[in-house]
Design a protein around this motif. Structure first.
Motif, PDB file in Angstrom:
ATOM      1  N   MET A  23     -25.370  88.958  16.377  1.00  0.00           N
ATOM      2  CA  MET A  23     -25.368  90.025  17.659  1.00  0.00           C
ATOM      3  C   MET A  23     -24.979  89.393  18.891  1.00  0.00           C
ATOM      4  O   MET A  23     -25.620  88.428  19.174  1.00  0.00           O
ATOM      5  N   SER A  24     -24.089  89.782  19.854  1.00  0.00           N
ATOM      6  CA  SER A  24     -23.559  88.906  20.875  1.00  0.00           C
ATOM      7  C   SER A  24     -24.771  89.259  22.054  1.00  0.00           C
ATOM      8  O   SER A  24     -25.717  90.353  21.878  1.00  0.00           O
ATOM      9  N   GLU A  25     -24.663  88.420  23.049  1.00  0.00           N
ATOM     10  CA  GLU A  25     -25.342  88.858  24.393  1.00  0.00           C
ATOM     11  C   GLU A  25     -25.435  89.834  24.998  1.00  0.00           C
ATOM     12  O   GLU A  25     -26.173  90.753  25.168  1.00  0.00           O
ATOM     13  N   ARG A  26     -24.143  90.364  25.144  1.00  0.00           N
ATOM     14  CA  ARG A  26     -23.869  91.735  25.698  1.00  0.00           C
ATOM     15  C   ARG A  26     -24.358  92.675  24.880  1.00  0.00           C
ATOM     16  O   ARG A  26     -25.051  93.724  25.385  1.00  0.00           O
ATOM     17  N   GLY A  27     -24.431  92.706  23.597  1.00  0.00           N
ATOM     18  CA  GLY A  27     -25.071  93.655  22.850  1.00  0.00           C
ATOM     19  C   GLY A  27     -26.612  93.652  23.030  1.00  0.00           C
ATOM     20  O   GLY A  27     -27.030  94.813  22.854  1.00  0.00           O
ATOM     21  N   SER A  28     -27.252  92.480  23.177  1.00  0.00           N
ATOM     22  CA  SER A  28     -28.484  92.755  23.470  1.00  0.00           C
ATOM     23  C   SER A  28     -28.962  93.076  24.799  1.00  0.00           C
ATOM     24  O   SER A  28     -29.962  93.571  24.922  1.00  0.00           O
ATOM     25  N   GLU A  29     -28.062  93.019  25.660  1.00  0.00           N
ATOM     26  CA  GLU A  29     -28.175  93.523  27.054  1.00  0.00           C
ATOM     27  C   GLU A  29     -28.395  95.133  26.905  1.00  0.00           C
ATOM     28  O   GLU A  29     -29.261  95.723  27.516  1.00  0.00           O
ATOM     29  N   LEU A  30     -27.500  95.822  26.227  1.00  0.00           N
ATOM     30  CA  LEU A  30     -27.535  97.192  26.191  1.00  0.00           C
ATOM     31  C   LEU A  30     -27.912  97.544  24.902  1.00  0.00           C
ATOM     32  O   LEU A  30     -27.530  97.450  23.722  1.00  0.00           O
ATOM     33  N   SER A  31     -28.911  98.466  24.876  1.00  0.00           N
ATOM     34  CA  SER A  31     -29.510  98.977  23.889  1.00  0.00           C
ATOM     35  C   SER A  31     -28.641 100.271  23.358  1.00  0.00           C
ATOM     36  O   SER A  31     -27.609 100.663  24.078  1.00  0.00           O
ATOM     37  N   ILE A  32     -28.805 100.719  22.168  1.00  0.00           N
ATOM     38  CA  ILE A  32     -27.973 101.874  21.657  1.00  0.00           C
ATOM     39  C   ILE A  32     -28.121 103.158  22.544  1.00  0.00           C
ATOM     40  O   ILE A  32     -27.023 103.743  22.866  1.00  0.00           O
ATOM     41  N   GLN A  33     -29.568 103.312  23.076  1.00  0.00           N
ATOM     42  CA  GLN A  33     -29.587 104.394  23.870  1.00  0.00           C
ATOM     43  C   GLN A  33     -28.791 104.422  25.254  1.00  0.00           C
ATOM     44  O   GLN A  33     -28.092 105.402  25.778  1.00  0.00           O
ATOM     45  N   GLU A  34     -28.953 103.240  25.632  1.00  0.00           N
ATOM     46  CA  GLU A  34     -27.879 102.862  26.864  1.00  0.00           C
ATOM     47  C   GLU A  34     -26.472 103.113  26.878  1.00  0.00           C
ATOM     48  O   GLU A  34     -26.051 103.630  27.469  1.00  0.00           O
ATOM     49  N   ILE A  35     -25.985 102.676  25.622  1.00  0.00           N
ATOM     50  CA  ILE A  35     -24.585 103.066  25.157  1.00  0.00           C
ATOM     51  C   ILE A  35     -24.233 104.403  25.319  1.00  0.00           C
ATOM     52  O   ILE A  35     -23.330 104.798  25.935  1.00  0.00           O
ATOM     53  N   ILE A  36     -25.076 104.968  24.599  1.00  0.00           N
ATOM     54  CA  ILE A  36     -24.858 106.444  24.513  1.00  0.00           C
ATOM     55  C   ILE A  36     -24.884 107.287  25.849  1.00  0.00           C
ATOM     56  O   ILE A  36     -24.225 108.072  26.104  1.00  0.00           O
ATOM     57  N   ALA A  37     -25.987 106.786  26.834  1.00  0.00           N
ATOM     58  CA  ALA A  37     -25.899 107.405  28.022  1.00  0.00           C
ATOM     59  C   ALA A  37     -24.724 107.266  28.738  1.00  0.00           C
ATOM     60  O   ALA A  37     -24.315 107.967  29.473  1.00  0.00           O
ATOM     61  N   TYR A  65     -22.014 106.459  27.478  1.00  0.00           N
ATOM     62  CA  TYR A  65     -20.917 107.193  27.134  1.00  0.00           C
ATOM     63  C   TYR A  65     -20.745 108.506  27.273  1.00  0.00           C
ATOM     64  O   TYR A  65     -19.831 109.192  27.937  1.00  0.00           O
ATOM     65  N   LYS A  66     -22.091 109.413  27.362  1.00  0.00           N
ATOM     66  CA  LYS A  66     -22.225 110.696  28.093  1.00  0.00           C
ATOM     67  C   LYS A  66     -21.639 110.667  29.492  1.00  0.00           C
ATOM     68  O   LYS A  66     -21.186 111.660  29.726  1.00  0.00           O
ATOM     69  N   GLU A  67     -22.029 109.821  30.230  1.00  0.00           N
ATOM     70  CA  GLU A  67     -21.846 109.850  31.608  1.00  0.00           C
ATOM     71  C   GLU A  67     -20.083 109.764  31.840  1.00  0.00           C
ATOM     72  O   GLU A  67     -19.732 110.491  32.626  1.00  0.00           O
ATOM     73  N   THR A  88     -18.120 110.598  29.617  1.00  0.00           N
ATOM     74  CA  THR A  88     -17.488 111.837  29.343  1.00  0.00           C
ATOM     75  C   THR A  88     -17.499 113.109  30.435  1.00  0.00           C
ATOM     76  O   THR A  88     -16.585 113.796  30.612  1.00  0.00           O
ATOM     77  N   LYS A  89     -18.708 113.159  31.207  1.00  0.00           N
ATOM     78  CA  LYS A  89     -19.093 113.837  32.232  1.00  0.00           C
ATOM     79  C   LYS A  89     -18.051 113.536  33.448  1.00  0.00           C
ATOM     80  O   LYS A  89     -17.535 114.625  33.752  1.00  0.00           O
ATOM     81  N   THR A  90     -17.924 112.636  33.570  1.00  0.00           N
ATOM     82  CA  THR A  90     -17.059 112.100  34.578  1.00  0.00           C
ATOM     83  C   THR A  90     -15.777 112.631  34.413  1.00  0.00           C
ATOM     84  O   THR A  90     -14.859 113.191  35.168  1.00  0.00           O
ATOM     85  N   ARG A  91     -15.330 112.473  33.152  1.00  0.00           N
ATOM     86  CA  ARG A  91     -13.893 112.830  32.810  1.00  0.00           C
ATOM     87  C   ARG A  91     -13.753 114.165  32.918  1.00  0.00           C
ATOM     88  O   ARG A  91     -12.758 114.710  33.154  1.00  0.00           O
ATOM     89  N   ARG A  92     -14.586 115.011  32.230  1.00  0.00           N
ATOM     90  CA  ARG A  92     -14.627 116.301  32.360  1.00  0.00           C
ATOM     91  C   ARG A  92     -14.515 116.889  33.799  1.00  0.00           C
ATOM     92  O   ARG A  92     -13.877 117.869  33.983  1.00  0.00           O
ATOM     93  N   ARG A  93     -15.200 116.062  34.753  1.00  0.00           N
ATOM     94  CA  ARG A  93     -15.638 116.628  35.987  1.00  0.00           C
ATOM     95  C   ARG A  93     -13.800 116.389  36.792  1.00  0.00           C
ATOM     96  O   ARG A  93     -13.532 117.356  37.475  1.00  0.00           O
ATOM     97  N   TYR A  94     -13.173 115.240  36.123  1.00  0.00           N
ATOM     98  CA  TYR A  94     -12.142 114.959  36.863  1.00  0.00           C
ATOM     99  C   TYR A  94     -10.849 116.065  36.453  1.00  0.00           C
ATOM    100  O   TYR A  94     -10.220 116.529  36.987  1.00  0.00           O
TER     101      TYR A  94
END
Lengths: 347, 656
Positions: B1-15, B17-19, B21-27
């Protein structure tokens, strides 16, 4: 796989489709009897009696007579009889032995009737289709060459409008305006008065010009209704081609715009349009139901409609079979011609 | 597991990603609103949808007659300097006692045995508020003579406007009752076993008629009725335990005895009514409804000839007689009257229907209205007796005079303007706007349901065919080829014909028919899109990580197909709505709702028959608006799908 194999395979699949359509055609017109459980002959006799053509007291006699005459199996007949019936039907359809109509045009032979109607339909729709294709392609090239220009914006908005207009509405309005209000065109129509005029003036040239004059209004409405489609198709196709690398190369070589457009881009862009053109020209034979109804032109489409409205089953079957046959053939020809013209097509 | 991977948890990645998606939708939404076409389409669509959904509130009964037939849209008044300010320059209704007092009863006289016997106002008649009853008496002493008695009611009103009304509309309920004196009408009391005998003898010879015998008594009694003729033939013998009536055929060549016997054990009180049913002798031949002019100076209603004279001599106008006869004020509309029961009769007098070929006959009509004349509305009925019928001879056997009562109720007189509503009225006088929004509801319903069905079939077949491939793909694609080589419109016609034959509800039939077609092209396009997506790296990665096919299709392939589906949805709805209109136009399905296609067909039919020169555009509004609304709907969907395509399609995406 070479072109020859592709052609053979395409023709074979076409034949299979034709066969399926024939079976479908056989089933669909017998569906009401199958679903309601009413013997088709019974159904037919009842209709005749309701129309006042037959004496109700002769019901049973008629039932037996038609059954013998048409060799029609009853609904609960054994399977063998049904299979015999289907085979006879298929044989007749493949040999173009269509029999007679039951109501339309007083028991006329169907084949010559259909042939007469085809001539009229072609006379109406061939000019309309060719003109709308020509206009559509010319405009499409013009718009596709400079997308985003003022002409492009105006024409595309117009095209969206024309696309969403119900054709029959446009035709009714134009007929009312040009034939009824301003009276530049004959009001009733199409080719209906052709015979009458032909009887008066036996000069074939005059009748011919007259016929052209009379179909010009339906042709005009058809062109208005359908050129937008061709324009959009051509424009889109040309825009795709204009974005290709070889156009860029040609521009870099310093070729002039006209050469690039017509020698390089147009030749490639016309390919997808060819398929549509072939299909549209095939459509010429099958008539246009709505246009023919509005302008009272006795073409194939109107024949189908009158067959349907008069519950004339044999005529319905034949006309639908003919239309489907033409469409299938046109599809085959379109696919093969596309394959012939575009070397990129994978078979 | 790389360092970047340890910085971001799965939850954060999902969050994140959601953000994104939201931005893209708004755009996407923002860029949609930047495309004017799309916004216009959206607005049109929303307005039309809201209108059609609210149609039950706006127009409760869209097919009801609301105004003069073929009225033009109200906003067209702007172009007409002579128009009225009101839809109804005159609206009168007669349905109470006071109203009927203002009516004038007109009678003529003829060489007839019928005579006018005055009129009375019935306080509460068969209908709610009372009616006017005009009495006509048949003098039985006199022999029946051929001849008619004209009777009518008239109403005079002052016309203040300078312009003639577009149409004058009458509607009234009327009824003709005939009161024949009975042979016997009395109450008798019979002890148990007692009998009462009536002898009927006739003066007239060999007349066959129906005699009505009505016996009314309490239910506990048992009564026998015996009718015999003088030749001893038994015509009727009935034992009754309740009040009954009999219609017995009699011939005046014979004399009849009618015996009523009390078979019960108690005394019976019986109402006996014996009378001839001879209503068919009398005839209210025709009601003529006339619009006429009344000149207070002459105190006279113009006849056609007088009208002509007035125009030609006083106004010095060269009027062809035909104009006045055909198009003038004397509009007679015949209306057959039947005897018994209330009937509704209505009539429309057209005042302004200038024939095309003549120069503006309104000029002649206008001459009357300039002075503010009186207008008389007259309903005239000719009553007569069938003098030569066998039954007429039976009159001499009646004991008294026959009274014919002609009742009129709920009378409406409306002078109507030529303009009404947003879109005018159709040939039946119904509001076109109401009909359109009512029909639009069904159009949208049909369009959406059929398109969703198309999408369901097309998308699922395309997905299955593209993702699974192999034999399944081959079979499905052959089927698609088959569907694509069927000619659409003839196939639609054939299918709807078959469903019509099967007595399926037209609405259901059309939805089924449109659902079964129109998915083939969609399936093919979606298949090729799925094939392209299937070859992409992320799908391969998902597959390698052991995701199930269902998961991959749902999470990775459907999002890629979605834009295509939306574009197809938009275009499919238009195609289906237009197909429904076209099928209704051709009249194969005989729709029982206010289909827009049917409206255009009706309008085109009428203008083709009624308009001069084989279908002019005099009733243009009737043809124009249904199609215009269809065009708007189509344009809205195309514009939205076009704008959407411009955002989603990378080839067309604008650089902002």
């Amino acid at each position: 796989m070479g072109l020859r194999e592709y052609t053979i395979r395409r023709v074979l699949t076409g034949l299979v489709t034709l066969f399926v359509i024939l079976i479908f055609n056989w089933v669909i017109f017998r569906l009401p009897s199958f679903v309601t459980g009413i013997d088709p002959v019974w159904f037919y006799v009842i209709q005749q009696i309701q129309a006042g053509q037959q004496d109700p007291r002769r019901f049973i006699t008629l039932l037996i007579r038609y059954k013998q005459q048409w060799k029609l199996p009853g609904l609960h007949a054994p399977l063998g009889l049904w299979i015999d019936h289907i085979i006879t039907y298929l044989k007749n359809m493949f040999t173009f032995n269509f029999g007679r109509t039951t109501k339309v045009e007083q028991n006329a032979l169907i084949a010559p009737l259909l042939a007469r109607r085809i001539v009229v339909s072609v006379f109406l729709l061939l000019p309309a289709t060719l003109i709308s294709i020509a206009i559509g392609i010319m405009l499409g090239v013009k718009l596709g060459a400079n997308p985003g220009s003022r002409l492009d914006v105006i024409m595309m908005s117009l095209a969206l409008m024309l696309y969403s207009i119900p054709t029959f509405w446009l035709q009714v309005l134009l007929k009312g305006l040009l034939a009824g209000e301003i009276q530049i065109w004959p009001s009733i129509g199409g080719l209906a008065s052709l015979a009458q005029i032909g009887a008066q003036a036996s000069d074939p040239l005059i009748s011919f010009i007259d016929a052209f004059y009379m179909i010009s209004l339906p042709v005009l409405t058809l062109v208005l209704a359908s050129f937008a489609g061709w324009m959009i198709l051509m424009r889109g196709s040309l825009m795709d081609v204009m974005g290709e690398d070889f156009i860029l190369t040609a521009k870099a070589k310093g070729l002039d715009e006209a050469t690039i457009l017509y020698k390089h881009a147009f030749r490639n862009a016309i390919l997808p349009v060819v398929t549509g053109v072939v299909l549209a020209i095939a459509g010429v034979w099958t008539g246009a139901v709505i246009t023919e109804t509005i302008f009272s032109i006795p073409g194939v489409g109107r024949l189908l409609l009158s067959a349907i409205l008069n519950l004339d089953y044999p005529l319905c079957e034949t006309t639908f079979y003919f239309i489907a046959l033409t469409t299938i053939f046109a599809n085959i020809i379109a696919d093969i011609s596309y394959a012939l013209l575009d070397p990129r097509v994978r078979y | 597991m790389s360092e970047r991977g340890s910085e971001l948890s799965i939850q954060e990645i999902i969050a994140r990603y959601k953000e994104v998606t939201k931005t893209r939708r708004r755009y996407a939404i923002k860029s949609f609103f930047r495309i004017k076409r799309g916004v216009l389409g959206l607005v049109i669509l929303i307005v039309l949808t809201v209108l059609s959904l609210a149609s039950p509130l706006i127009a409760k009964n869209p097919n009801a007659r609301v105004h003069a037939e073929l009225s033009k849209p109200a906003w067209m008044r702007v172009f007409d300097p002579n128009s009225f300010d009101d839809f109804y320059p005159l609206a009168l209704s007669f349905n109470s006692e006071a109203d009927f007092q203002s009516l004038l009863v007109l009678t003529g006289s003829g060489p007839s045995n019928l005579k006018y016997g005055g009129y009375s106002i019935i306080p509460s008649g068969y209908l709610d508020y009372g009616s006017l009853a005009i009495h006509i008496i048949d003098d039985i002493e006199k022999p029946a003579v051929i001849g008619q008695l004209p009777v009518g009611v008239a109403f005079f009103f002052k016309w203040d406007h300078k312009k003639a009304p577009y149409r004058v509309y009458f509607d009234f309920a009327h009824r003709v009752d005939i009161k024949i004196p009975p042979f016997v009408n009395e109450t008798i009391s019979l002890a148990p076993g007692e009998e009462k005998v009536y002898n009927l003898t006739f003066k007239s010879d060999n007349v066959v008629f129906n005699n009505l015998i009505v016996l009314s008594f309490e239910e506990k009694n048992l009564i026998q009725l015996v009718v015999k003729n003088d030749k001893g033939a038994l015509i009727c013998s009935e034992t009754l335990n309740q009040s009954s009536s009999f219609s017995i055929k009699m011939n005046t060549s014979y004399n009849y005895t009618i015996e009523i016997i009390n078979l019960g054990e108690q005394a019976a009180h019986i109402d006996v009514l014996i009378k001839a049913q001879i209503e068919s002798i009398y005839r209210a031949s025709q009601a003529v409804i006339m619009m006429n002019l009344y000149n207070p100076m002459l105190h006279n209603i113009y006849s056609i000839d007088e009208l002509l004279t007035y125009l030609q001599v006083e106004k010095k106008l060269n009027v062809p007689p035909q104009i006045v006869r055909d198009w003038g004020l004397m509009q007679h509309e015949g209306m057959t009257t039947r005897i018994g029961g209330w009937f509704s009769a209505s009539s429309r007098s057209s005042l302004q229907e200038p024939p095309r070929t003549l120069l503006a006959p309104e000029v002649y009509l206008q001459a009357f209205f300039e002075k503010g004349n009186w207008i008389a509305v007259v309903i005239e009925v000719d009553f007569s007796v069938f003098a030569f019928s066998d039954l007429a001879k039976l009159r001499q056997d009646l004991s008294g005079d026959v009274e014919i009562e002609w009742c009129i109720d709920n009378m409406v007189i409306q002078a109507q303007d030529q303009y009404y509503g947003l879109m005018g009225t159709d040939g039946e006088g119904a509001d076109i706007f109401a009909k359109i929004i009512d029909g639009l509801k069904i159009s949208l319903l049909v369009g959406f349901i059929a398109t969703f069905a198309n999408l369901l079939i097309g998308v699922s077949l395309g997905l299955v065919s593209g993702y699974i491939g192999g034999k399944v793909d081959e079979v499905i694609m052959r089927f698609v080829d088959f569907m694509m080589s069927i000619p659409i419109l003839p196939f639609l016609l054939v299918l709807s014909f078959v469903f019509f034959q099967m007595n399926l509800d037209p609405l259901l039939a059309i939805i089924i028919v449109l659902s079964l077609l129109g998915w083939a092209g969609m399936a093919r396009t979606i298949r090729s899109q799925v094939l392209a997506l299937k070859a992409s790296v992320y799908v391969e990665a998902a597959r390698a990580s052991g995701a199930s096919p269902f998961y991959i299709v749902r999470k990775h392939i459907l999002p890629g197909v979605w834009p295509l589906v939306l574009v197809y949805l938009m275009q499919g709805v238009v195609a289906n709505i237009l197909a429904e209109a076209g099928l209704s136009f051709l009249g194969v399905l005989k729709p029982n709702w206010n289909s827009l296609g049917k409206m255009i067909q009706e309008a085109a039919g009428v203008s083709a028959i009624g308009g001069g020169g084989g279908g002019g555009l005099r009733n243009w509004h009737w043809v124009f608006f249904p199609g215009f609304i269809l065009m708007l709907i189509g344009y809205a969907f195309y514009a939205i799908s076009d704008a959407y395509d411009e955002i989603v399609n990378p080839k067309r995406r604008r650089r902002f």
